[in-house]
Design an enzyme around this catalytic site. Structure first.
Site, PDB file in Angstrom:
ATOM      1  N   SER A  60       0.824  -1.215   0.000  1.00  0.00           N
ATOM      2  CA  SER A  60       0.000   0.000   0.000  1.00  0.00           C
ATOM      3  C   SER A  60       0.855   1.260   0.000  1.00  0.00           C
ATOM      4  CB  SER A  60      -0.913   0.024   1.217  1.00  0.00           C
ATOM      5  OG  SER A  60      -1.710  -1.131   1.255  1.00  0.00           O
TER       6      SER A  60
HETATM    7  N1  SAH Z   1      -0.135  -5.011   3.790  1.00  0.00           N
HETATM    8  C1  SAH Z   1       0.372  -5.575   2.574  1.00  0.00           C
HETATM    9  C2  SAH Z   1      -0.602  -5.285   1.484  1.00  0.00           C
HETATM   10  C3  SAH Z   1      -0.689  -6.374   0.511  1.00  0.00           C
HETATM   11  S1  SAH Z   1      -2.036  -6.173  -0.666  1.00  0.00           S
HETATM   12  C4  SAH Z   1       1.750  -5.006   2.290  1.00  0.00           C
HETATM   13  O1  SAH Z   1       2.038  -3.969   2.864  1.00  0.00           O
HETATM   14  O2  SAH Z   1       2.517  -5.568   1.532  1.00  0.00           O
HETATM   15  C5  SAH Z   1      -3.294  -7.128   0.081  1.00  0.00           C
HETATM   16  C6  SAH Z   1      -2.972  -8.578   0.308  1.00  0.00           C
HETATM   17  O3  SAH Z   1      -4.152  -9.211   0.769  1.00  0.00           O
HETATM   18  C7  SAH Z   1      -2.535  -9.337  -0.931  1.00  0.00           C
HETATM   19  O4  SAH Z   1      -1.260  -9.855  -0.715  1.00  0.00           O
HETATM   20  C8  SAH Z   1      -3.574 -10.457  -1.054  1.00  0.00           C
HETATM   21  O5  SAH Z   1      -3.064 -11.683  -1.509  1.00  0.00           O
HETATM   22  C9  SAH Z   1      -4.083 -10.556   0.363  1.00  0.00           C
HETATM   23  N2  SAH Z   1      -5.394 -11.188   0.524  1.00  0.00           N
HETATM   24  C10 SAH Z   1      -6.491 -11.075  -0.255  1.00  0.00           C
HETATM   25  N3  SAH Z   1      -7.509 -11.824   0.237  1.00  0.00           N
HETATM   26  C11 SAH Z   1      -7.027 -12.427   1.362  1.00  0.00           C
HETATM   27  C12 SAH Z   1      -7.592 -13.326   2.309  1.00  0.00           C
HETATM   28  N4  SAH Z   1      -8.848 -13.776   2.217  1.00  0.00           N
HETATM   29  N5  SAH Z   1      -6.814 -13.734   3.333  1.00  0.00           N
HETATM   30  C13 SAH Z   1      -5.524 -13.315   3.465  1.00  0.00           C
HETATM   31  N6  SAH Z   1      -4.948 -12.470   2.589  1.00  0.00           N
HETATM   32  C14 SAH Z   1      -5.684 -12.024   1.553  1.00  0.00           C
END
Ligand code: SAH
Length: 209
Positions: A60
């Site tokens: 993000s």
């Molecule tokens: N906080 C992370 C943001 C990653 S983007 C960072 O700073 O890198 C959001 C993430 O949510 C993605 O990696 C995606 O795979 C994950 N995601 C989506 N649905 C999910 C679920 N049901 N359970 C766990 N992770 C999930």
């Protein structure tokens, strides 16, 4: 705007008024964003923008993370659940804020990203900080109830299982919506909730199995 250091990025977020609380500021200073950014994107590590982390997912925008954490208001010693851990950046920030008396459970559904994320925070992993592969929409009951729950992917509605794992008086921050999302800050008060809405966000979708 691309900044030259993590500190300059932090100073920018403070100047913009998005980052305010001393404990959060300390966390953002301690956790260097570049450590969580793929080689290819290192030149933009200190830009206030989201960046690819692989598998079509993104780390993000720093200001968005700061905004969410200000709403979440995590405190030292708390037990926190994080859904959508990806690179582990937010996990590391939360670990810095809750300190040695607190605990963080981070969940990520994509294995390759989890492998990378776990590697990025390997020094933190143990009893206090866990990075778990699985569907975060179901939460992680074993360590519940949580003082705080943060969801970093767009939910179509408020995830019920997560609400049930939140302590009374606890806070959950979750973006809800389809193409664009409204950030919700939900404070659990017995069987009711205080919900505050902040529109205008874009996240990758929260995918339930
Ligand atoms: N906080 C992370 C943001 C990653 S983007 C960072 O700073 O890198 C959001 C993430 O949510 C993605 O990696 C995606 O795979 C994950 N995601 C989506 N649905 C999910 C679920 N049901 N359970 C766990 N992770 C999930």
């Amino acid at each position: 705007m691309i900044f030259e250091s993590n500190q300059a990025l932090v100073d920018f977020m403070i100047a913009r008024g998005v980052l305010k609380t001393p404990a959060l500021i300390n966390g953002f200073i301690k956790v260097d964003r570049a450590h969580f950014i793929n080689k290819k994107w290192q030149g933009l590590a200190y830009a206030d923008q989201p960046l690819p982390i692989g598998e079509g997912q993104t780390i993000s925008q720093p200001s968005t993370v700061a905004f969410m954490l200000e709403l979440l208001s995590p405190e030292s010693g708390q037990n926190i659940l994080e859904i959508g851990a990806g690179s582990g950046y937010v996990t590391a920030l939360l670990a810095a804020i809750v300190g040695l008396q607190g605990s963080v459970v981070a969940m990520e559904r994509i294995k390759i990203l989890a492998k990378q994320g776990r590697e990025n925070i390997k020094d933190l992993l143990g009893k206090r900080v866990q990075y778990i592969i699985g569907d975060g929409t179901q939460g992680y009951k074993k360590n519940s109830p949580y003082d705080r729950i943060i969801v970093s992917a767009a939910a179509s509605r408020i995830p019920e299982a997560l609400i049930s794992q939140l302590k009374d008086g606890g806070v959950m921050v979750v973006p809800v919506g389809k193409e664009t999302q409204t950030m919700l800050r939900i404070i659990k008060k017995g069987s009711s909730f205080d919900i505050t809405e902040y529109p205008g966000f874009v996240f990758v979708p929260l995918i339930s199995e």
